[in-house]
Design a protein around this motif. Sequence first.
Motif, PDB file in Angstrom:
ATOM      1  N   ALA A   9      36.586  35.727  45.388  1.00 41.52           N
ATOM      2  CA  ALA A   9      35.311  35.847  44.784  1.00 41.52           C
ATOM      3  C   ALA A   9      34.415  37.576  45.582  1.00 41.52           C
ATOM      4  O   ALA A   9      33.594  37.876  44.935  1.00 41.52           O
ATOM      5  CB  ALA A   9      34.535  34.771  44.596  1.00 41.52           C
ATOM      6  N   GLY A  10      34.447  37.165  47.050  1.00 44.97           N
ATOM      7  CA  GLY A  10      33.344  38.365  47.240  1.00 44.97           C
ATOM      8  C   GLY A  10      34.239  39.559  46.628  1.00 44.97           C
ATOM      9  O   GLY A  10      33.527  40.542  46.095  1.00 44.97           O
ATOM     10  N   ALA A  66      35.711  40.878  44.051  1.00 48.74           N
ATOM     11  CA  ALA A  66      35.242  41.019  42.610  1.00 48.74           C
ATOM     12  C   ALA A  66      33.548  41.448  42.241  1.00 48.74           C
ATOM     13  O   ALA A  66      33.294  42.548  41.458  1.00 48.74           O
ATOM     14  CB  ALA A  66      35.153  39.758  41.821  1.00 48.74           C
ATOM     15  N   GLN A  67      33.105  40.384  43.114  1.00 50.40           N
ATOM     16  CA  GLN A  67      30.875  40.603  42.891  1.00 50.40           C
ATOM     17  C   GLN A  67      31.288  41.834  44.055  1.00 50.40           C
ATOM     18  O   GLN A  67      30.536  42.949  42.968  1.00 50.40           O
ATOM     19  CB  GLN A  67      30.792  39.625  43.724  1.00 50.40           C
ATOM     20  CG  GLN A  67      30.831  37.952  43.166  1.00 50.40           C
ATOM     21  CD  GLN A  67      30.005  37.211  42.922  1.00 50.40           C
ATOM     22  OE1 GLN A  67      28.777  37.117  43.388  1.00 50.40           O
ATOM     23  NE2 GLN A  67      29.555  36.036  42.010  1.00 50.40           N
ATOM     24  N   GLU A  91      31.666  44.985  42.313  1.00 53.40           N
ATOM     25  CA  GLU A  91      30.638  45.070  40.704  1.00 53.40           C
ATOM     26  C   GLU A  91      29.184  45.547  41.163  1.00 53.40           C
ATOM     27  O   GLU A  91      28.920  46.384  40.912  1.00 53.40           O
ATOM     28  CB  GLU A  91      31.015  44.191  39.955  1.00 53.40           C
ATOM     29  CG  GLU A  91      30.009  44.330  38.660  1.00 53.40           C
ATOM     30  CD  GLU A  91      30.515  43.717  37.341  1.00 53.40           C
ATOM     31  OE1 GLU A  91      31.664  42.502  37.278  1.00 53.40           O
ATOM     32  OE2 GLU A  91      30.136  43.655  36.388  1.00 53.40           O
ATOM     33  N   PHE A  92      28.623  44.651  42.031  1.00 54.60           N
ATOM     34  CA  PHE A  92      27.048  44.272  41.923  1.00 54.60           C
ATOM     35  C   PHE A  92      26.837  44.994  43.502  1.00 54.60           C
ATOM     36  O   PHE A  92      25.542  45.904  43.616  1.00 54.60           O
ATOM     37  CB  PHE A  92      26.532  43.091  42.166  1.00 54.60           C
ATOM     38  CG  PHE A  92      27.276  42.318  40.841  1.00 54.60           C
ATOM     39  CD1 PHE A  92      26.415  42.707  39.775  1.00 54.60           C
ATOM     40  CD2 PHE A  92      27.828  41.248  41.002  1.00 54.60           C
ATOM     41  CE1 PHE A  92      27.047  42.334  38.752  1.00 54.60           C
ATOM     42  CE2 PHE A  92      28.225  41.305  39.857  1.00 54.60           C
ATOM     43  CZ  PHE A  92      27.927  41.223  38.708  1.00 54.60           C
ATOM     44  N   VAL A  97      24.617  41.001  46.144  1.00 50.99           N
ATOM     45  CA  VAL A  97      25.353  39.892  46.757  1.00 50.99           C
ATOM     46  C   VAL A  97      25.132  38.591  46.939  1.00 50.99           C
ATOM     47  O   VAL A  97      25.332  39.662  48.628  1.00 50.99           O
ATOM     48  CB  VAL A  97      26.649  39.619  46.117  1.00 50.99           C
ATOM     49  CG1 VAL A  97      27.199  38.543  46.402  1.00 50.99           C
ATOM     50  CG2 VAL A  97      27.473  40.535  44.744  1.00 50.99           C
ATOM     51  N   ASP A 139      26.295  33.648  45.692  1.00 48.22           N
ATOM     52  CA  ASP A 139      26.689  33.733  44.746  1.00 48.22           C
ATOM     53  C   ASP A 139      28.294  33.883  45.350  1.00 48.22           C
ATOM     54  O   ASP A 139      29.148  33.386  44.374  1.00 48.22           O
ATOM     55  CB  ASP A 139      26.403  35.404  44.065  1.00 48.22           C
ATOM     56  CG  ASP A 139      25.072  35.361  44.159  1.00 48.22           C
ATOM     57  OD1 ASP A 139      23.788  34.804  43.543  1.00 48.22           O
ATOM     58  OD2 ASP A 139      24.428  36.414  44.219  1.00 48.22           O
ATOM     59  N   ILE A 140      28.463  34.651  46.156  1.00 44.06           N
ATOM     60  CA  ILE A 140      30.001  34.133  46.816  1.00 44.06           C
ATOM     61  C   ILE A 140      30.941  32.179  46.375  1.00 44.06           C
ATOM     62  O   ILE A 140      32.054  31.996  46.212  1.00 44.06           O
ATOM     63  CB  ILE A 140      30.318  34.757  47.914  1.00 44.06           C
ATOM     64  CG1 ILE A 140      29.667  36.340  47.662  1.00 44.06           C
ATOM     65  CG2 ILE A 140      31.716  34.481  48.662  1.00 44.06           C
ATOM     66  CD1 ILE A 140      29.633  36.816  48.942  1.00 44.06           C
ATOM     67  N   ALA A 192      30.905  31.151  43.202  1.00 47.75           N
ATOM     68  CA  ALA A 192      32.389  31.552  43.033  1.00 47.75           C
ATOM     69  C   ALA A 192      33.383  31.363  43.189  1.00 47.75           C
ATOM     70  O   ALA A 192      34.338  31.305  42.243  1.00 47.75           O
ATOM     71  CB  ALA A 192      31.978  32.992  42.629  1.00 47.75           C
ATOM     72  N   ARG A 234      34.257  47.499  37.785  1.00 50.51           N
ATOM     73  CA  ARG A 234      34.457  47.043  39.520  1.00 50.51           C
ATOM     74  C   ARG A 234      34.895  48.485  40.105  1.00 50.51           C
ATOM     75  O   ARG A 234      36.135  49.078  39.631  1.00 50.51           O
ATOM     76  CB  ARG A 234      35.016  46.555  39.709  1.00 50.51           C
ATOM     77  CG  ARG A 234      35.765  44.814  39.019  1.00 50.51           C
ATOM     78  CD  ARG A 234      35.797  44.067  40.188  1.00 50.51           C
ATOM     79  NE  ARG A 234      36.174  42.566  38.857  1.00 50.51           N
ATOM     80  CZ  ARG A 234      36.816  41.623  39.370  1.00 50.51           C
ATOM     81  NH1 ARG A 234      37.227  41.769  39.968  1.00 50.51           N
ATOM     82  NH2 ARG A 234      36.543  40.400  38.780  1.00 50.51           N
ATOM     83  N   ALA A 263      24.015  46.012  39.209  1.00 45.06           N
ATOM     84  CA  ALA A 263      22.866  45.187  39.645  1.00 45.06           C
ATOM     85  C   ALA A 263      21.745  45.868  39.287  1.00 45.06           C
ATOM     86  O   ALA A 263      20.519  45.550  39.422  1.00 45.06           O
ATOM     87  CB  ALA A 263      23.253  45.714  41.118  1.00 45.06           C
TER      88      ALA A 263
END
Lengths: 213, 213
Positions: free
Chosen positions: A33-34, A36-37, A40-41, A46, A50-51, A54, A121, B134
Amino acid sequence: MHDFNPSPAKPRTRGRPRLAPDAQASRQALLRAGLAQLTEFGYVAVRLDDIVEAAGVTKGAFYYHFRSKADYGAVLIAEYDAFFRARIAQSLERTDMTPLERLYDFTKLAEAGMARFGFRRGCLIGNLGQEMGALPEDYRATLIAVLAGWQEMTAACLRAAQAVCEIDANQDPNALAALFWTGWEGAVLRAKLERDPAPLRQFSAGFLRLISK
Amino acid sequence: MHDFNPSPAKPRTRGRPRLAPDAQASRQALLRAGLAQLTEFGYVAVRLDDIVEAAGVTKGAFYYHFRSKADYGAVLIAEYDAFFRARIAQSLERTDMTPLERLYDFTKLAEAGMARFGFRRGCLIGNLGQEMGALPEDYRATLIAVLAGWQEMTAACLRAAQAVCEIDANQDPNALAALFWTGWEGAVLRAKLERDPAPLRQFSAGFLRLISK
């Protein structure tokens, strides 16, 4: 990346038993999950919540595995490095291609990896590098070492290219490998910005054309 | 960058008087402070309060000039673009050097710009590009256009290099300019990560050597 498969956690101390399957699963879910986030962000954007959300685990599970967000990020970098070295090796150690074809193959595999997520990503290492001013300072040496490792794998491939006369004898494979990784991270950034594979293709085609004999 | 000098604000509506000198000064202070912070820490990591505090103005002054952080960022991108186009032109329009010497001169000027801040600050456009996931979505098209503009200036220089036979007639100046900017943004990222000019020097030397006839 769907093939990112974090390694099972090792026992922290001698004699401590391996994690139960459930705990292993929650650790791997958190790392996936981390990744992926963060790719991307970014790290700063993040939040831990959020982690955890997700990953579908509790915050307690997070703190069972990691002391802090900084600790978690350090583990994620190490896992990503292992995953990515395997991806690089998958192309650069092929024996059915010439060395420069192998490098091209790596760029196509990496492009496919980005395409799978609509070019949203980027590369965890490049992303964190750009954010370094706002990150735990001890990430700096780690990120530099990770890139140096990838570069060394690439230099070995370029030495092989030189041995079979695909590139000129007067070229320096180490310098070319550094040029490749500097430019490739720039291309990944640009592909993510444009949500388009064109920057990756332009860079790999241009680089390979310029270095080819 | 100490020579970043935001333009005076234009009247927002016809007939509205120009800003008083104090208001102009606070606007410029806000833009300078934001550039310093965003190129070091990133858009997400920097809060409005940080910018206002670093600029030494009130939050009211901020909202006098900008509707929001997103609006402020958009103005900052435009100002940075104008500033950076002038910096590129300063090298690429020199008449006392050959075209490729001008491009090399740009890389040295840019290096000096980074050295002035201990390689802690990167390129605003590259930084924001990496954070795009973001950021306000309408930044994307702007950032792409800014890079395309810099690339076009560079392509013109490379066409001139081709005209004087510094690069081969079979090279495509547009493709080389794209390759340069992709790689250069990667080099700036890496120089910031390593706090060292070496990635900039390696990239410019390698690129120029590979494209030179």
